[in-house]
Design an enzyme around this catalytic site. Structure first.
Site, PDB file in Angstrom:
ATOM      1  N   GLU A  74     -10.185  27.216  23.598  1.00 41.51           N
ATOM      2  CA  GLU A  74      -8.941  28.832  23.866  1.00 41.51           C
ATOM      3  C   GLU A  74      -9.273  29.834  24.668  1.00 41.51           C
ATOM      4  O   GLU A  74     -10.540  30.247  24.883  1.00 41.51           O
ATOM      5  CB  GLU A  74      -8.986  29.780  22.187  1.00 41.51           C
ATOM      6  CG  GLU A  74      -8.578  30.537  22.024  1.00 41.51           C
ATOM      7  CD  GLU A  74      -8.889  32.252  20.854  1.00 41.51           C
ATOM      8  OE1 GLU A  74      -8.515  33.131  20.465  1.00 41.51           O
ATOM      9  OE2 GLU A  74      -9.716  30.878  19.674  1.00 41.51           O
ATOM     10  N   LYS A 107     -16.705  24.504   1.467  1.00 43.80           N
ATOM     11  CA  LYS A 107     -15.203  24.183   2.531  1.00 43.80           C
ATOM     12  C   LYS A 107     -13.981  24.823   1.740  1.00 43.80           C
ATOM     13  O   LYS A 107     -13.340  24.092   2.004  1.00 43.80           O
ATOM     14  CB  LYS A 107     -14.963  23.201   2.941  1.00 43.80           C
ATOM     15  CG  LYS A 107     -16.478  22.166   3.427  1.00 43.80           C
ATOM     16  CD  LYS A 107     -16.088  21.156   3.942  1.00 43.80           C
ATOM     17  CE  LYS A 107     -17.922  20.514   4.702  1.00 43.80           C
ATOM     18  NZ  LYS A 107     -17.781  19.123   4.884  1.00 43.80           N
ATOM     19  N   ASP A 131     -21.283  21.581  10.842  1.00 44.57           N
ATOM     20  CA  ASP A 131     -20.596  20.949  10.052  1.00 44.57           C
ATOM     21  C   ASP A 131     -19.096  22.016  10.571  1.00 44.57           C
ATOM     22  O   ASP A 131     -18.875  23.274   9.904  1.00 44.57           O
ATOM     23  CB  ASP A 131     -20.363  20.568   8.521  1.00 44.57           C
ATOM     24  CG  ASP A 131     -19.508  19.876   7.544  1.00 44.57           C
ATOM     25  OD1 ASP A 131     -18.218  20.170   8.696  1.00 44.57           O
ATOM     26  OD2 ASP A 131     -19.794  19.470   6.880  1.00 44.57           O
ATOM     27  N   HIS A 174      -5.122  37.421  27.458  1.00 40.81           N
ATOM     28  CA  HIS A 174      -4.180  36.439  26.831  1.00 40.81           C
ATOM     29  C   HIS A 174      -3.705  35.926  27.519  1.00 40.81           C
ATOM     30  O   HIS A 174      -3.911  34.714  28.247  1.00 40.81           O
ATOM     31  CB  HIS A 174      -3.927  36.538  25.542  1.00 40.81           C
ATOM     32  CG  HIS A 174      -4.790  36.106  24.337  1.00 40.81           C
ATOM     33  ND1 HIS A 174      -5.404  34.891  23.497  1.00 40.81           N
ATOM     34  CD2 HIS A 174      -6.286  36.743  24.254  1.00 40.81           C
ATOM     35  CE1 HIS A 174      -6.246  35.291  22.618  1.00 40.81           C
ATOM     36  NE2 HIS A 174      -7.240  36.080  22.694  1.00 40.81           N
TER      37      HIS A 174
END
Ligand code: ADP
Length: 585
Positions: free
Chosen positions: A264, A396, A472, A570
């Site tokens: 990104e 998660k 993770d 951006h």
């Protein structure tokens, strides 16, 4: 299938290690041009050289003694001079170039000797192998010449140095049997005992089966042995993610260069700007509030009464010591901290919390929990263990239990940003930031019914750091729970900003942390592996760095929003100018 294979002229990766191919290519040596074997040539020229020198010196000494002018030369002296010149040229060519090369290559050798730079050394070594070296270097090649493989397909030798496909006959047979389904793809590693070759064969079989090229997904340059049995099954290559550096990030008086793996645009630059504002304001303070990984199995009884009996037993302080002894048998590092139970009718959810040293700790806590469940079966034989994980952990998934109780490391990080820095570096004002934070991160998130999402983009920073450091990445869900607070302080002159993150799940041992690239990023932060001073110190420090980086990210993005710069930046950094339609075709 055969037709498909032949029609594919893509430069698939070599099925043999790069070294093998290079050595094979370099088998033509300078010594091949000599009429005699190398050692005999050397012996002849050495003898010639010293004989000529001896002959000339003894003759000239004799001339000096008899006062004969040296310019008077005999036929034998002319022959000796020619022999001297010829042997000198040979020896200079042989040893001189070798000597010069050894001088040129010396710095790289030193790099190879560095223990921390094994991967760099490996890359350099492979580059060296591929180099065609003249004279002494080539003659003294320390790599043993390998028996030539039987290459049956050399699809393409590409000029831009892409790998050359060399399939041995044996490889080809295995590929065919994988394509035919007679050899299971998952069994290649154990059958071949060579993980790189297994990946290359699986990759080729996959391309043939799907008719799709994997060009662009690299195969070479990765240690496939290092992921065997712990990180990834059935590999066919690896995805490349660029790593950028934000920092120095000044936390608790110490500077960190924060590695962020992301695609990104703007993210690293923005976090870096936040780091600068924090640094110029004297740094941030990161405090660890709690450290405990959780696992919550679900067990079922015949009645709710029995489930309640177990709940009362587990939460009775008198029973804790016994349970802790049973739990702690699982590991040197896992130490039970507490058990919290939630009941749903006849079902009981037992949320165990324990310290896990420098490991993120999921495996460790699960082993301890299993020990306790086995132990409980004696007193509660009617207990049915429905699942070692009953989602009350909660791993998660966004869950209030993590937001309120914490999971992994709970950290609060704060800084006071000087008004001057807010204006000059962040291009906004304290007042605008405080107002926007209230409207967006607090009220806006409340309006959206957010769970732990009272921030601008904590997950951006958490995920980028997680990928870079081998965490993770799926745990970014609860690890990104964060509330960002902003307040004007010092008579409204300066900004107090804080991020509170109750469930940062990180480790510096185990899982993906031991892989070469991830381990290099941990090394950069000074938290690689197990802490030697105190178990858990590295993972705790990593958690404080994650929170600090989030603080920097929040500061910068909120400033960009307050100043109305977001869309502009951006458009500049996060928008490809390339023709996407061409790329996809
Ligand atoms: P996780 O529990 O995070 O899934 P592992 O299952 O790989 O990770 O457990 C970590 C392993 O590393 C354990 O076998 C543990 O004994 C070992 N270990 C070595 N040093 C440490 C340390 N300082 N902290 C935690 N674990 C350590």
């Amino acid at each position: 299938m055969e037709a498909r294979r032949r029609s594919s002229t893509k430069p698939f990766q070599s099925l043999k290690p790069t070294k093998t191919v290079s050595v094979d290519e370099d088998l033509t040596k300078a010594s091949d041009a000599l009429p005699l074997p190398l050692h005999l040539s050397n012996a002849v020229f050495f003898t010639l050289f010293f004989s000529a020198v001896y002959f000339l010196l003894s003759h000239w000494r004799e001339k000096i003694r008899t006062s004969t002018p040296l310019s008077v030369v005999t036929y034998s002296e002319i022959i000796a001079i020619l022999a001297f010149v010829a042997s000198f040229i040979y020896l200079l060519g042989f040893f001189g170039i070798d000597f010069v090369q050894s001088l040129i290559l010396r710095p790289q050798t030193e790099v190879w000797n560095s223990e921390d730079d094994d991967e760099v050394a490996d890359v350099l070594l492979r580059k060296e192998d591929a180099r065609k070296v003249p004279c002494g270097q080539a003659l003294d090649c320390s790599l043993p010449p390998l028996p030539p493989p039987a290459p049956i397909v050399t699809v393409q030798k590409v000029l831009d140095e892409k790998p050359v496909t060399v399939l041995t006959e044996e490889d080809e047979e295995i590929i065919k049997s994988v394509v035919a389904g007679t050899t299971p793809s998952y069994s290649l590693e154990s059958k071949l005992g060579d993980c790189k070759r297994a990946a290359a064969i699986r990759r080729e079989a996959l391309q043939r089966l799907t008719g799709k090229s994997l060009e662009g997904l690299p195969l070479d340059g990765f240690d496939y042995e290092s992921i065997l049995g712990q990180c990834c099954e059935m590999p066919v290559g690896y995805v490349q993610i660029p790593v950028g550096i934000a920092g120095p990030l000044l936390i608790n008086g110490r500077e960190y260069s924060v590695p962020m793996a992301t695609t990104e645009g703007c993210l690293v630059a923005s976090t870096n700007r936040g780091c600068k504002a924090i640094h110029l304001s004297g740094g941030a303070t990161s405090t660890l509030l709690r450290d405990g990984m959780t696992r919550a199995p679900v067990v079922r009884f015949g009645t709710a009464k029995r489930a309640a009996d177990l709940k009362l037993y587990l939460e009775d302080p008198d029973n804790f010591d016994t349970l802790a002894v049973v739990f702690n048998r699982s590991s040197r590092f896992g130490r039970l901290q507490g058990i919290k139970c939630a009941i749903a009718g006849k079902n009981l959810y037992l949320r165990f919390t324990c310290t896990t040293g420098d490991a993120m700790g999921m495996n460790m806590v699960s082993k301890g929990v299993q020990n306790v469940l086995d132990f409980l079966q004696t007193d509660f034989p009617d207990m049915d263990v429905m699942g070692i994980s009953g989602n009350f952990c909660s791993d998660k998934k966004p869950a209030a239990v993590n937001w309120i109780e914490g999971r992994g490391k709970s950290v609060v990080c704060e800084a006071i940003i000087k008004g001057d820095i807010v204006r000059k570096v962040l291009k906004t004002t304290v007042e605008s930031l405080v107002e926007l934070n209230m409207l967006k991160n607090l009220t806006g998130s409340a309006m959206a019914g957010a769970l732990g999402g009272f921030n601008a983009h904590a997950s951006n920073i958490v995920t980028a750091v997680y990928i870079a450091t081998g965490q993770d990445p799926a745990q970014n869900v609860e690890s990104s729970h964060c509330i960002t607070m902003m307040e004007a302080v010092n008579d409204g002159q300066d900004l107090h900003i804080s991020v509170t993150m109750p469930s940062i799940e990180v480790g510096t041992v185990g899982g993906g942390t031991q892989l070469a690239s991830q381990s290099a990023c941990l090394n950069l932060l000074g938290v690689k592996g197990a802490s030697k001073e105190s178990a858990g110190a590295n993972s705790r420090m990593l958690a404080t760095v994650v929170a600090g980086a989030v603080l920097a990210g929040e500061l910068s993005l909120m400033s960009a929003l307050a100043a109305g710069q977001l869309v502009k930046s951006h458009m500049k950094y996060n928008r490809s100018n390339k023709d996407v339609s061409k790329a996809s075709s």
